[in-house]
Design an enzyme around this catalytic site. Structure first.
Site, PDB file in Angstrom:
ATOM      1  N   CYS A  30       0.911  -1.237   0.154  1.00 30.10           N
ATOM      2  CA  CYS A  30       0.039  -0.045   0.114  1.00 30.10           C
ATOM      3  C   CYS A  30       0.719   1.559  -0.143  1.00 30.10           C
ATOM      4  O   CYS A  30       1.435   1.479   1.033  1.00 30.10           O
ATOM      5  CB  CYS A  30      -0.757   0.014   1.064  1.00 30.10           C
ATOM      6  SG  CYS A  30      -1.974   1.407   1.760  1.00 30.10           S
ATOM      7  N   CYS A  33       0.086   3.685   2.689  1.00 29.44           N
ATOM      8  CA  CYS A  33       0.468   3.426   4.129  1.00 29.44           C
ATOM      9  C   CYS A  33       1.900   3.631   4.277  1.00 29.44           C
ATOM     10  O   CYS A  33       2.301   4.169   5.249  1.00 29.44           O
ATOM     11  CB  CYS A  33       0.352   1.668   4.122  1.00 29.44           C
ATOM     12  SG  CYS A  33      -1.358   1.107   4.153  1.00 29.44           S
TER      13      CYS A  33
END
Length: 108
Positions: A30, A33
């Protein structure tokens, strides 16, 4: 920040039943993230009265589903086993957005 796996149990409810916790849900792939990860140590220091626990959503899909965590990165605040706030969506989050979220929950 501890990883959920560090606790050696399969039930997040057992881990979070006593005390104050901020759960951080992420995935290795991600990019959003990865964007917030460098700021997490600063956030942990700023909110040191909480125990921060990271959850790799892909490794904990049943729990993520149980909590309704489909978008990442996401944050859930739990106090003595009860959820008291969540910042759950798939949007990129800045340090300031996380601070605003935590402050809005703890200053209720």
């Amino acid at each position: 920040m501890k990883k959920f796996e560090d606790f050696g149990v399969n039930d997040y409810k057992e881990v979070t039943k006593n005390g104050k916790f901020i759960l951080f849900f992420y995935a290795d792939w991600c990019p959003d993230c990865k964007f917030i990860e460098p700021k997490l140590p600063e956030l942990e220091d700023e909110y040191s009265d909480f125990q921060w626990i990271s959850f790799n959503r892909d490794n904990n899909m049943d729990m993520a589903r149980d909590l309704g965590i489909m978008g990442i990165p996401s944050f859930v605040i739990i106090e003595n086993g009860q959820e008291i706030g969540r910042l759950v969506n798939k949007d990129r989050k800045t340090k300031e957005e996380v601070e605003n979220f935590v402050n809005s929950v703890i200053n209720k």
